[in-house]
Design a protein around this motif. Structure first.
Motif, PDB file in Angstrom:
ATOM      1  N   SER A  79       0.825  -1.207   0.000  1.00 27.61           N
ATOM      2  CA  SER A  79       0.000   0.000   0.000  1.00 27.61           C
ATOM      3  C   SER A  79       0.856   1.253   0.000  1.00 27.61           C
ATOM      4  O   SER A  79       0.508   2.262  -0.632  1.00 27.61           O
ATOM      5  N   LEU A  84      -8.099   8.999   0.541  1.00 27.68           N
ATOM      6  CA  LEU A  84      -8.055   7.617   1.018  1.00 27.68           C
ATOM      7  C   LEU A  84      -9.211   7.348   1.969  1.00 27.68           C
ATOM      8  O   LEU A  84      -9.364   8.045   2.975  1.00 27.68           O
ATOM      9  N   VAL A 110     -10.722   4.469   4.424  1.00 27.45           N
ATOM     10  CA  VAL A 110     -10.334   3.241   5.121  1.00 27.45           C
ATOM     11  C   VAL A 110     -11.541   2.685   5.850  1.00 27.45           C
ATOM     12  O   VAL A 110     -12.156   3.373   6.675  1.00 27.45           O
ATOM     13  N   SER A 124      -4.160   3.089  12.274  1.00 27.41           N
ATOM     14  CA  SER A 124      -4.842   4.246  11.673  1.00 27.41           C
ATOM     15  C   SER A 124      -3.959   5.482  11.629  1.00 27.41           C
ATOM     16  O   SER A 124      -3.960   6.228  10.639  1.00 27.41           O
ATOM     17  N   TRP A 154      -1.645   5.251   8.535  1.00 30.76           N
ATOM     18  CA  TRP A 154      -2.239   5.601   7.247  1.00 30.76           C
ATOM     19  C   TRP A 154      -2.462   7.106   7.140  1.00 30.76           C
ATOM     20  O   TRP A 154      -2.283   7.701   6.077  1.00 30.76           O
ATOM     21  N   HIS A 155      -2.849   7.715   8.245  1.00 30.48           N
ATOM     22  CA  HIS A 155      -3.027   9.169   8.263  1.00 30.48           C
ATOM     23  C   HIS A 155      -1.709   9.879   7.975  1.00 30.48           C
ATOM     24  O   HIS A 155      -1.648  10.811   7.159  1.00 30.48           O
ATOM     25  N   THR A 183      -7.610  11.570   4.577  1.00 32.70           N
ATOM     26  CA  THR A 183      -7.748  10.180   5.016  1.00 32.70           C
ATOM     27  C   THR A 183      -8.932  10.096   5.955  1.00 32.70           C
ATOM     28  O   THR A 183      -8.956  10.760   6.994  1.00 32.70           O
ATOM     29  N   PHE A 194     -11.849   7.490   7.946  1.00 28.66           N
ATOM     30  CA  PHE A 194     -12.045   6.137   8.454  1.00 28.66           C
ATOM     31  C   PHE A 194     -13.522   5.895   8.763  1.00 28.66           C
ATOM     32  O   PHE A 194     -14.223   6.800   9.236  1.00 28.66           O
ATOM     33  N   TRP A 234     -12.827   8.931  -4.471  1.00 27.63           N
ATOM     34  CA  TRP A 234     -11.711   8.381  -3.716  1.00 27.63           C
ATOM     35  C   TRP A 234     -10.658   7.798  -4.656  1.00 27.63           C
ATOM     36  O   TRP A 234     -10.980   7.099  -5.610  1.00 27.63           O
ATOM     37  N   PHE A 247      -9.007   2.865  -1.663  1.00 29.55           N
ATOM     38  CA  PHE A 247      -9.802   2.260  -0.592  1.00 29.55           C
ATOM     39  C   PHE A 247      -8.925   1.224   0.118  1.00 29.55           C
ATOM     40  O   PHE A 247      -8.203   0.467  -0.537  1.00 29.55           O
ATOM     41  N   MET A 248      -9.025   1.211   1.441  1.00 24.31           N
ATOM     42  CA  MET A 248      -8.407   0.150   2.230  1.00 24.31           C
ATOM     43  C   MET A 248      -9.527  -0.538   2.996  1.00 24.31           C
ATOM     44  O   MET A 248     -10.173   0.073   3.862  1.00 24.31           O
ATOM     45  N   ASP A 263     -10.276  -3.167   5.555  1.00 22.50           N
ATOM     46  CA  ASP A 263      -9.732  -4.017   6.620  1.00 22.50           C
ATOM     47  C   ASP A 263     -10.744  -4.141   7.756  1.00 22.50           C
ATOM     48  O   ASP A 263     -10.378  -4.375   8.903  1.00 22.50           O
TER      49      ASP A 263
END
Length: 304
Positions: free
Chosen positions: A91, A103, A105, A112, A115-116, A124, A126, A209, A212-213, A215
């Motif tokens: 990623s 992004l 998530v 987290s 990723w931020h 980003t 969530f 976007w 995309f993640m 999880d």
């Protein structure tokens, strides 16, 4: 001093009621259950976000300090990270190439802040379904832009959802899905499709976007929401992209049957460009380059 008249008392009472209402709304907005407690009209007002951060908006560009904090957190973490080093590196290669990007998530986790921090100058956001875990992460990292969301699926419904989704025109690419042609789909307000996350915060639908993640949500016990709706929604939003550039989609835990079968059905093997460990990487082209190459709605895999 002259006592206030009737008009003055009425005015004072009205002010008191307005103040009381203000503090009541403020208290609700500052709770993670705000999207479910506030009426729809209130949530649509620009001054009342779906989920208000205790501090920060999540859109400030993370700098060296944010990256350092994330590195320290990982270096001192006693629990095993949710993704391996190789998975994170996959990623990270996209983030390095495309940052700053937008992004989204699915899930709040111990990673987290990472990723931020790895998306400097980008946005980003969530999405988390567990209220208790949401409160834990938000307390530790109040600067994250995160929303508490609700799913209407259960993991033990996965086989039936996969077998019957073609019976719902709103779940299929094309005009039946309420899209604008070229195989696009409508997600916002699409309650008729059981796989659509139709009531997410407005910014999710109003943003194109870049990545995309997926999880989350939980998908390891029967009553868990499973990732069926997250996968369908990510696929639908990626397909609806009007701007140039591909949409990178990362799906974790593909060693599990549900994640694997739903990825093959909606994200498509022909769009899979890589993977490592339990992580698959898909790259979905925009409408301008995808054209009408999507299979007909009656085909074996309408998304592919």
């Amino acid at each position: 001093m002259k006592p206030p008249g009737r008009r003055g008392l009425l005015f004072a009472g009205a002010c008191a009621l307005l103040l009381a209402a203000f503090y009541l709304v403020a208290a609700l907005v500052m709770t993670p259950l705000a999207p479910y407690l506030l009426p729809p009209l209130a949530l649509s007002l620009p001054c009342l976000p779906a989920v208000a951060a205790p501090s920060g908006s999540g859109y400030g560009a993370p700098g060296v300090a944010a990256l350092a904090d994330a590195a320290v957190a990982y270096a001192t973490m006693e629990t095993v990270p949710q993704q391996s080093r190789d998975e994170i590196s996959l990623s990270l290669a996209v983030l390095r190439r495309r940052a700053p990007l937008r992004l989204l998530v699915f899930g709040l986790g111990r990673d987290s802040t990472l990723w931020h921090a790895l998306n400097p100058g980008g946005a980003t956001v969530f999405l988390e379904e567990d209220p208790a875990w949401y409160r834990v992460v938000r307390a530790q990292s109040p600067f994250l832009r995160a929303h508490l969301v609700a799913y209407r699926t259960r993991l033990d419904q996965a086989d039936r959802l996969l077998a019957t989704y073609k019976d719902y025109p709103a779940c299929l690419p094309g005009s039946g899905g309420g899209g604008g042609g070229n195989g696009t789909l409508r997600v916002r307000g699409n309650w008729a499709c059981p796989l659509a996350l139709h009531n997410l915060p407005p910014e999710v639908y109003e943003t194109e976007w870049d990545m995309f993640m997926i999880d989350a949500p939980k998908g390891y016990f029967a009553a868990a929401p499973g990732r069926m709706a997250a996968i369908w929604t990510a696929a639908a939003l990626a397909r609806a992209r009007r701007g140039e550039g591909d949409t990178d989609v990362f799906l974790h835990d593909v060693d599990r049957r549900v994640e694997k079968t739903f990825a093959e059905e909606f994200l498509c093997d022909k769009y899979r460009v890589g993977g490592t460990g339990r992580l698959w990487h898909f790259r979905i082209p925009p409408v301008s380059r995808r054209g009408d190459a999507t299979a007909a709605a009656g085909g074996p895999r309408p998304f592919c």
